[in-house]
Motif scaffolding. Structure first.
Motif, PDB file in Angstrom:
ATOM      1  N   ASP A 188       0.852  -1.321  -0.106  1.00 45.39           N
ATOM      2  CA  ASP A 188       0.071   0.083  -0.020  1.00 45.39           C
ATOM      3  C   ASP A 188       0.535   1.337  -0.099  1.00 45.39           C
ATOM      4  N   SER A 189       0.345   2.231  -0.430  1.00 46.36           N
ATOM      5  CA  SER A 189       0.923   3.700  -0.305  1.00 46.36           C
ATOM      6  C   SER A 189      -0.234   4.503   0.196  1.00 46.36           C
ATOM      7  N   LEU A 190       0.119   5.189   1.075  1.00 45.50           N
ATOM      8  CA  LEU A 190      -0.718   6.316   2.002  1.00 45.50           C
ATOM      9  C   LEU A 190      -0.174   7.858   1.713  1.00 45.50           C
ATOM     10  N   THR A 191      -1.270   8.554   1.235  1.00 46.39           N
ATOM     11  CA  THR A 191      -1.012  10.073   1.001  1.00 46.39           C
ATOM     12  C   THR A 191      -1.903  10.607   1.811  1.00 46.39           C
ATOM     13  N   ILE A 192      -1.523  11.744   2.757  1.00 45.49           N
ATOM     14  CA  ILE A 192      -2.355  12.281   3.444  1.00 45.49           C
ATOM     15  C   ILE A 192      -2.019  13.997   3.326  1.00 45.49           C
ATOM     16  N   ARG A 193      -2.856  14.871   3.958  1.00 44.09           N
ATOM     17  CA  ARG A 193      -2.743  16.138   3.825  1.00 44.09           C
ATOM     18  C   ARG A 193      -3.251  16.717   5.187  1.00 44.09           C
ATOM     19  N   ARG A 194      -2.574  17.846   5.641  1.00 46.93           N
ATOM     20  CA  ARG A 194      -2.784  18.476   6.843  1.00 46.93           C
ATOM     21  C   ARG A 194      -2.418  19.926   6.856  1.00 46.93           C
TER      22      ARG A 194
END
Length: 473
Positions: A130-136
Motif C-alpha cells: 500500500d501507499s498512503l498520502t495524507i494532507r494536513r
C-alpha cells in the motif's frame, strides 16, 4: 646373589617406566575422547552464535519497525487538520491571536461538486504494497497557520520511503525545510527502513459495536467539582458553580482569579523564580467537607486506572461568556497555556514511566473565543498509555503570561472521561472509487508493518485515530 639383585633392580626400573607412560591404545582412546568433546563444544558454540545472531536480528528488526511506527503515527494522526489560531487585535491594540481562521479547503483531496471528496487521504495498492498520502495543516510555534502540506508513505525496491511537499504556504520556507516547495515539483524521498516485507494501511470507520464506558463523573452522572491546588507551588484560583457558589459542584465549574505572571509595573513577564501556575483537580460531586485535593481525589471514582492497549477520551465543553470583552479571549498560543492531563495522586506531579522517566504529556486547548450566540466550544482528546497506570487524577492547568488574560474566566461543562471500546473502528478494504464521498467517514487507519533483517522479522500492528479527517475538525 648379585645376579638376582641386579635383576630385581632392573625389574623395578621397568615398573617405574611403565607407570609414567601410556600405551598406544590408551593414547588413541584419549585422542578420540578429546576430539568428541571438541566437536560437541564447537557445535554448541556454533548453535549459540546462530541463536545470538537470530535474536539480534529479530530485536533490530522490531526496534526499526517500532521507530518507523512512531513517525508514521505522528504524521497520520493529524490527517485533515484544517483550522488554526490566527493573529487578531485586542481592544488595547496589541496582537493577541484571538480569532480562528476559516477552514483551509486545500487540505481536502477533491472537494469539487462532482467528486465531493472532502477527505484528506488516499490509499493505493501496487505490487502487493500500500501507499498512503495524507494532507494536513502545518503550524508555527505559536499555533498559527504556516502551510498546507502533503505527506506520502510508500514502498519501492523493498524499502519504505517518506516524502512531503508544501501545497500552499503563508511564508517563505527555510532552505533546510524537509518538504519541497510547490505542488508540481518532485519531492525529496527519505528512506525510512529497508527490508520491508509488508506495508498495509487499512482505513477504519466508526463502528456501532460496543458502547463507550463513562469512567468520570460516573455512569449517568453529569455533575462534577473542580478543586484548586494550593501546595506551596501553586496559587489556588477561584472556582464556583453555575449558581455562583464556591466549593460546590454542579454541571458547570467557572474558574477565575488566575495568578498573573505578567508584571504590570515593569511591563514584562515576571522572573522565572516568581512565576506560578494555576491548577485544579476534577473530582466527583459528592458531599464531603472541604478537604485538600489529595483527600478528595483519593475518594472512589475520583481517581483512575488506565490499562495499556486501550483507548480513552477526555472531553468537555468551554462555555463562551456573555461579556464580549472577557479577558480570556486575549489568550496567546505559545505564550499563555491551558491544558488538561493526568497527575499522580501520590506525588502530585505528572505521570511518568520507564527509565529514564518519560512524562505523559498534557493536552493543550484554547479558551472560548466567541459569545454564546456563536455556540459552544467542544474539546475532545483521545489517548492511550504504554503501561498500567493507577491512582491518576485529572487536572486542568493554566499559566497566564499576557498582560490581561489572567483577568478572564473559563467555564468548564460536560466534563467526561470515557473508555473507548477496541471495536470502535471497523477496518475494511472499502471501495472508495465507487463512493468517494464515503472517504470523509474514515476516522482511523490500521498499520500492518513487517521488516526483515537477515531472515528475521519485526512486526508492528498499530491503530492511528484520525478524528480531523472529513469536512469538520
Amino acid at each position: 646373589m648379585e645376579f638376582f639383585s641386579l635383576m630385581a633392580n632392573k625389574g623395578t626400573k621397568v615398573k617405574m617406566q611403565r607407570a609414567s607412560g601410556f600405551t598406544l591404545i590408551e593414547l588413541m582412546v584419549y585422542i578420540a575422547l578429546l576430539g568428541g568433546i571438541v566437536l560437541i563444544a564447537g557445535q554448541a558454540f556454533s548453535d549459540s552464535s546462530k541463536m545470538r545472531m537470530r535474536t539480534q536480528s529479530m530485536l533490530q528488526a522490531s526496534e526499526i519497525a517500532e521507530k518507523v511506527a512512531v513517525i508514521f503515527k505522528a504524521d497520520v494522526a493529524q490527517t485533515g487538520a484544517k483550522t488554526s489560531m490566527e493573529d487578531g487585535t485586542s481592544e488595547s491594540g496589541a496582537e493577541y491571536g484571538n480569532k480562528f481562521s476559516n477552514i483551509y479547503t486545500s487540505v481536502y483531496m477533491d472537494p469539487s461538486v462532482d467528486n465531493k471528496d472532502s477527505s484528506s487521504f488516499s490509499v493505493v495498492t501496487k505490487n502487493g504494497f500500500d501507499s498512503l498520502t495524507i494532507r494536513r495543516l502545518r503550524y508555527d510555534e505559536s499555533g498559527h497557520y504556516s502551510a498546507v502540506e502533503q505527506i506520502a508513505w510508500f514502498v519501492r525496491d523493498g524499502s519504505l520511503w517518506r516524502n512531503c511537499r508544501v501545497l500552499e504556504k503563508k511564508t517563505t520556507l527555510s532552505d533546510d525545510d524537509p518538504c519541497t516547495d510547490g505542488a508540481t515539483s518532485e519531492p525529496n524521498n527519505i528512506e525510512m527502513a529497508s527490508g520491508v516485507s509488508k506495508f498495509k494501511v487499512t482505513p477504519g470507520k466508526p463502528s456501532v459495536v460496543g458502547d463507550n464506558i463513562q469512567l468520570f463523573p460516573g455512569a449517568g452522572e453529569s455533575e462534577f467539582r473542580l478543586v484548586g491546588r494550593n501546595d506551596g507551588d501553586r496559587e489556588m484560583p477561584i472556582v464556583t458553580n453555575e449558581a455562583g457558589e464556591t466549593h460546590k459542584g454542579g454541571s458547570t465549574q467557572i474558574i477565575s482569579g488566575f495568578y498573573q505572571n505578567y508584571d504590570q509595573s515593569m511591563q514584562t513577564i515576571k522572573s522565572e523564580a516568581a512565576r506560578k501556575i494555576n491548577e485544579v483537580i476534577a473530582v466527583r460531586n459528592e458531599t464531603y467537607p472541604d478537604f485538600s485535593w489529595q483527600t478528595l481525589c483519593a475518594q472512589e471514582g475520583s481517581n483512575f486506572t488506565f490499562e495499556p492497549n486501550n483507548e480513552y477520551e477526555i472531553s468537555f465543553e468551554i462555555l463562551p461568556t456573555d461579556e464580549n470583552a472577557d479577558k480570556s479571549k486575549l489568550f496567546v498560543p505559545g505564550e499563555d497555556h491551558m491544558s488538561v492531563g493526568l497527575r499522580s495522586l501520590e506525588t502530585g506531579g505528572p505521570i511518568t514511566y520507564g527509565d529514564p522517566a518519560t512524562k505523559i504529556s498534557d493536552f493543550a486547548f484554547f479558551p472560548p473565543l466567541g459569545v454564546k450566540s456563536e455556540g459552544s466550544g467542544e474539546r475532545s482528546m483521545r489517548f492511550s498509555v504504554p503501561i498500567k497506570i493507577t491512582k491518576a487524577c485529572l487536572a486542568f492547568t493554566f499559566a497566564c503570561y499576557s498582560p490581561l488574560v489572567s483577568q478572564g474566566k473559563i467555564s468548564i461543562s460536560k466534563l467526561k472521561v470515557l473508555k473507548i471500546p477496541s471495536a470502535n473502528y471497523k477496518f475494511e478494504n472499502y471501495d472508495f472509487e465507487a463512493n468517494k464521498i464515503d472517504k470523509q467517514n474514515v476516522k482511523a487507519f490500521l498499520l500492518d508493518l513487517d521488516i526483515r533483517i537477515r531472515g528475521e522479522s519485526g512486526h508492528v500492528e498499530l491503530v492511528v485515530p484520525t478524528p480531523s479527517n472529513g469536512p469538520r475538525d
